[in-house]
Design a protein around this motif. Structure first.
Motif, PDB file in Angstrom:
ATOM      1  N   ASP A  86      10.011  52.958 -54.020  1.00 37.17           N
ATOM      2  CA  ASP A  86       8.910  53.674 -54.100  1.00 37.17           C
ATOM      3  C   ASP A  86       7.974  52.853 -52.923  1.00 37.17           C
ATOM      4  O   ASP A  86       7.238  51.719 -53.306  1.00 37.17           O
ATOM      5  CB  ASP A  86       8.180  53.769 -55.584  1.00 37.17           C
ATOM      6  N   TYR A 109       1.662  46.444 -55.218  1.00 32.53           N
ATOM      7  CA  TYR A 109       1.790  45.165 -55.297  1.00 32.53           C
ATOM      8  C   TYR A 109       1.680  44.260 -54.112  1.00 32.53           C
ATOM      9  O   TYR A 109       1.097  43.145 -54.118  1.00 32.53           O
ATOM     10  CB  TYR A 109       3.393  45.050 -55.617  1.00 32.53           C
ATOM     11  N   GLY A 161       5.960  50.650 -61.994  1.00 34.13           N
ATOM     12  CA  GLY A 161       7.054  50.687 -61.201  1.00 34.13           C
ATOM     13  C   GLY A 161       7.625  49.641 -60.472  1.00 34.13           C
ATOM     14  O   GLY A 161       6.566  48.806 -59.650  1.00 34.13           O
ATOM     15  N   SER A 162       8.577  48.964 -60.444  1.00 36.96           N
ATOM     16  CA  SER A 162       8.968  47.793 -59.488  1.00 36.96           C
ATOM     17  C   SER A 162       9.152  48.100 -58.244  1.00 36.96           C
ATOM     18  O   SER A 162       9.547  49.202 -58.054  1.00 36.96           O
ATOM     19  CB  SER A 162      10.091  47.101 -60.106  1.00 36.96           C
ATOM     20  N   PRO A 163       8.462  47.432 -57.299  1.00 31.57           N
ATOM     21  CA  PRO A 163       8.606  47.687 -55.800  1.00 31.57           C
ATOM     22  C   PRO A 163       9.731  47.583 -55.311  1.00 31.57           C
ATOM     23  O   PRO A 163      10.048  48.015 -54.145  1.00 31.57           O
ATOM     24  CB  PRO A 163       7.475  46.652 -55.025  1.00 31.57           C
ATOM     25  N   ALA A 177       4.463  52.013 -55.264  1.00 27.31           N
ATOM     26  CA  ALA A 177       4.547  50.943 -55.683  1.00 27.31           C
ATOM     27  C   ALA A 177       4.568  49.616 -54.952  1.00 27.31           C
ATOM     28  O   ALA A 177       3.904  48.642 -55.104  1.00 27.31           O
ATOM     29  CB  ALA A 177       5.895  50.603 -56.529  1.00 27.31           C
ATOM     30  N   TYR A 235       0.405  50.823 -63.043  1.00 23.79           N
ATOM     31  CA  TYR A 235       1.637  51.277 -62.403  1.00 23.79           C
ATOM     32  C   TYR A 235       2.717  50.208 -62.469  1.00 23.79           C
ATOM     33  O   TYR A 235       2.996  49.185 -61.887  1.00 23.79           O
ATOM     34  CB  TYR A 235       1.602  51.490 -60.907  1.00 23.79           C
ATOM     35  N   TYR A 283       6.610  60.425 -56.769  1.00 27.44           N
ATOM     36  CA  TYR A 283       6.429  59.406 -55.605  1.00 27.44           C
ATOM     37  C   TYR A 283       5.775  59.964 -54.653  1.00 27.44           C
ATOM     38  O   TYR A 283       6.152  60.677 -53.586  1.00 27.44           O
ATOM     39  CB  TYR A 283       7.967  59.143 -55.192  1.00 27.44           C
TER      40      TYR A 283
END
Length: 279
Positions: A65, A72, A36-38, A68, A34, A55
């Motif tokens: 998101d 993380y 996607g940056s948090p 995300a 995944y 989302y």
């Protein structure tokens, strides 16, 4: 093999093991799968869960998101828990081993030193340590380790005091083995069972401490964690309940799985408890 067999027969412990394994897989491979940056704002703020297929867990107060952040945050929360526990073990085991093995003034000196760290509540001491230094993942990990090692030292001390008079220890002394060899090769391997159980519970406590510090605003502002997510959403609980509930549920499941696994290890490593269970 008997330990693994006994542990595998404990259904509750296996549930904890599989839940923990899932979180470990998420921590290891989630950020790779995944991308996607948090921290990236991807949608409108307060998007509810399952409303947008892109989302699934919605968005937070800034339109970031939540999924995300959860993925993380898994890596950071588990990493802090594991590393701080490892550091605490590296501090507590040698101190407890020397205190329990030598006794006398060595025991008195090391135990008085240990009591210094136990006079202040662990959470309050962790707050002071993180507040003195710049809040970061390193200072948080160090603070948790510093407040976590005294119980390890006391446990190891008790184990060594009960084992140092065993026949195999006396035989090793008569054979001329050094104190270091006796501690490392004779006594420590026979006292690992309670240490392993305690370590599993310490990881759970460390995760809770990290989450509590982040909730109070003492977390690393540049790193996403479950505690940070809850702290960032504490002012909008009524408006967007899922922002606190989702990371809170992740913390609860992780801590619960570690406690279930710890109880299972205690039964597997303790022959008396295992015998009672089989009967």
């Amino acid at each position: 093999m008997n330990i693994i067999k006994t542990l595998s027969q404990n259904k509750v412990a296996m549930v904890g093991f599989f839940v923990l394994a899932i979180f470990c897989l998420i921590a290891a491979f989630g950020p790779l799968l995944y991308d996607g940056s948090p921290w990236k704002m991807v949608q409108r703020p307060f998007l509810p869960p399952f409303e947008n297929s892109n989302y699934l867990l919605g968005t937070d107060t800034l339109g970031r998101d939540v999924l995300a952040g959860l993925i993380y945050g898994t890596r950071i929360s588990l990493l802090v828990g594991l590393v701080s526990t490892l550091i605490a073990l590296l501090i507590g085991i040698p101190l407890g081993a020397y205190a329990g093995y030598f006794g006398g003034w060595v025991d008195e000196l090391l135990m008085r030193f240990t009591e210094i760290f136990q006079t202040v509540p662990s959470f309050a001491l962790a707050i002071v340590i993180v507040a003195i230094f710049e809040p970061s993942v390193y200072s948080i990990t160090s603070a948790i380790a510093i407040v976590s090692w005294p119980p390890v030292a006391r446990l190891v001390r008790g184990e060594f005091m009960s084992l140092r008079s065993q026949e195999y220890v006396l035989a090793a002394k008569l054979n001329g083995q050094t104190h270091r060899n006796i501690i490392m090769r004779e006594i420590l391997p026979n006292s690992l069972s309670p240490i392993i159980v305690l370590a599993s519970l310490m990881v759970a406590t460390a995760i809770l401490l990290e989450s509590s510090l982040s909730f109070l605003g003492l977390g690393d502002p540049e790193i996403m964690s479950w505690g940070y997510m809850i702290g960032a959403a504490k002012t909008v609980v009524r408006q967007a309940w899922w922002l606190s509930f989702i990371p809170g549920l992740a913390i609860a499941l992780t801590v619960l799985s570690l406690n279930l696994l710890g109880e299972g290890l205690n039964e597997a490593l303790n022959p008396k408890m295992s015998g009672k269970r089989e009967n």
